[in-house]
Design an enzyme around this catalytic site. Sequence first.
Site, PDB file in Angstrom:
ATOM      1  N   SER A 181       0.822  -1.207   0.000  1.00  0.00           N
ATOM      2  CA  SER A 181       0.000   0.000   0.000  1.00  0.00           C
ATOM      3  C   SER A 181       0.861   1.264   0.000  1.00  0.00           C
ATOM      4  O   SER A 181       1.700   1.405  -0.865  1.00  0.00           O
ATOM      5  CB  SER A 181      -0.957  -0.058   1.195  1.00  0.00           C
ATOM      6  OG  SER A 181      -2.047   0.778   0.949  1.00  0.00           O
ATOM      7  N   LYS A 184       4.226   1.952  -2.330  1.00  0.00           N
ATOM      8  CA  LYS A 184       4.624   3.146  -3.099  1.00  0.00           C
ATOM      9  C   LYS A 184       6.060   3.519  -2.712  1.00  0.00           C
ATOM     10  O   LYS A 184       6.911   3.783  -3.569  1.00  0.00           O
ATOM     11  CB  LYS A 184       3.704   4.337  -2.787  1.00  0.00           C
ATOM     12  CG  LYS A 184       2.187   4.087  -2.887  1.00  0.00           C
ATOM     13  CD  LYS A 184       1.396   5.375  -2.603  1.00  0.00           C
ATOM     14  CE  LYS A 184       0.039   5.197  -1.958  1.00  0.00           C
ATOM     15  NZ  LYS A 184      -1.000   4.591  -2.706  1.00  0.00           N
ATOM     16  N   TRP A 212     -10.067   0.354  -4.757  1.00  0.00           N
ATOM     17  CA  TRP A 212      -9.498   1.679  -4.479  1.00  0.00           C
ATOM     18  C   TRP A 212      -8.098   1.813  -5.082  1.00  0.00           C
ATOM     19  O   TRP A 212      -7.689   2.887  -5.511  1.00  0.00           O
ATOM     20  CB  TRP A 212      -9.478   1.892  -2.959  1.00  0.00           C
ATOM     21  CG  TRP A 212      -9.081   3.251  -2.486  1.00  0.00           C
ATOM     22  CD1 TRP A 212      -8.032   3.563  -1.661  1.00  0.00           C
ATOM     23  CD2 TRP A 212      -9.741   4.512  -2.751  1.00  0.00           C
ATOM     24  NE1 TRP A 212      -7.991   4.903  -1.405  1.00  0.00           N
ATOM     25  CE2 TRP A 212      -9.023   5.509  -2.062  1.00  0.00           C
ATOM     26  CE3 TRP A 212     -10.860   4.868  -3.514  1.00  0.00           C
ATOM     27  CZ2 TRP A 212      -9.387   6.865  -2.105  1.00  0.00           C
ATOM     28  CZ3 TRP A 212     -11.220   6.214  -3.562  1.00  0.00           C
ATOM     29  CH2 TRP A 212     -10.487   7.185  -2.860  1.00  0.00           C
ATOM     30  N   HIS A 222      -7.596  -5.605   0.278  1.00  0.00           N
ATOM     31  CA  HIS A 222      -6.364  -4.844   0.451  1.00  0.00           C
ATOM     32  C   HIS A 222      -5.540  -5.392   1.620  1.00  0.00           C
ATOM     33  O   HIS A 222      -5.887  -5.170   2.781  1.00  0.00           O
ATOM     34  CB  HIS A 222      -6.791  -3.400   0.711  1.00  0.00           C
ATOM     35  CG  HIS A 222      -5.694  -2.405   0.681  1.00  0.00           C
ATOM     36  ND1 HIS A 222      -5.004  -2.104  -0.462  1.00  0.00           N
ATOM     37  CD2 HIS A 222      -5.175  -1.627   1.667  1.00  0.00           C
ATOM     38  CE1 HIS A 222      -4.107  -1.165  -0.189  1.00  0.00           C
ATOM     39  NE2 HIS A 222      -4.186  -0.863   1.099  1.00  0.00           N
TER      40      HIS A 222
END
Length: 409
Positions: free
Chosen positions: A243, A247, A334, A385
Amino acid sequence: SESGTDLPAGRLAVPEAELSVPGGLPDPLVCADGTPVRTPADWWERRRPELLAAFEQHVYGRTPGGAVEVGVEVLAEDTVLDGRATRVETRLTFRRPAAAADAPDSQGTAADPVAVTVLTYLPVSAAATAPAPVFLALNFRGNEIVENGSAADADPVQHPWPLAELVDRGYGVATACYQDLDPDVDDFGNGVHPLFYATGQTRPGEHEWGALGAWAWGLSRILDHLREDRRVDADRVIVAGHSRLGKAAIWAAARDERFAMAVSNNSGCGGVALSRRRIGETVEAITSTFPHWFCPAFAAYAGREESLPVDQHQLVALVAPRPAYVASAQDDTWADPYGEFLGAKYASPVYELLGAEGLAATEQPSVDRPVVPSRLGYHIRPGGHAMTDGDWARFADAADRHLGQLSGR
Ligand code: GTR
């Protein structure tokens, strides 16, 4: 249909349905001045530095180059997992160099040292024969959650990691809580940013690093430390993350070529998902909720993604020809799983230019059909997620394959 007819120079034609804005994708293999990138030398000497600078300028901000003073203190070292692993806890401290710390400082906080506790599990057998490859990943809620989980296990970031399984496959694991490096709040008076401020500075400038940059910087500092440990194979440290930390992981691997491989799990917007899709989390959404993650300049692209000089497939391309593994989850809408797939897919031409195989799938594979054989890998699994034990197993499969088989060590 392809959005190929009236594209500006330097734009890659992709099927129209893949993007929500016109104008195609920025082509990783065309320089900003329109010069095509035809050879590996063109990539290394011109295009790669130019792209890295563009991500600094428009997305993550520039990381300061200055040195800090690093302290290393071993807090604990013992044997765990029935003798199969050495567990080491180390405190790294970062301080402004003495000369800079003496400079007048209106904030009064800038000289505070930053302390990061690194937890490392290393396979005992590997240490005896050859140094171990190591997964380095920041965690969300503290090292003790990585080891033991928590009662609040409905929260997917509170699950323990499969340390025993990874150790038994020959891998070490190193982790630290991301908030040790920079607390995740829109406040730049704490964490590592003040270590680099000019006199009187209180927050990063328009094109200077945000929190993602700070977490990526921290990953490189932990890598410095791991490379000093003779039990660690310095040339096989894999940076991984989930997540927001997925990144940070891929940005760290883009910036720091000492990372042998990158894993970016469910990293979504500002990670591996293409910004030009505007599906799930958009630049507008992310820069409103988490303005401190990026450089301030990134927010200017909210609602005008077509004018972004870069897109996230080019970030994956900056890892080439090193192995990169992108992982999605089916219900993680998302993060735009299809956009993450395309982020990997459109990095392929750079791998191919550099003589490595790009993503060995032109269509998104079905769930639980991981694309492991190519140096650029991808999977999508059922569920939401999270970074699950099954995800970790696929990361290790990809590392086995591309960093050398470990069995028999
Ligand atoms: C969300 C955010 C995502 C992702 C996620 C996470 O709230 O919108 O970009 O980073 O947090 O880090 O878990």
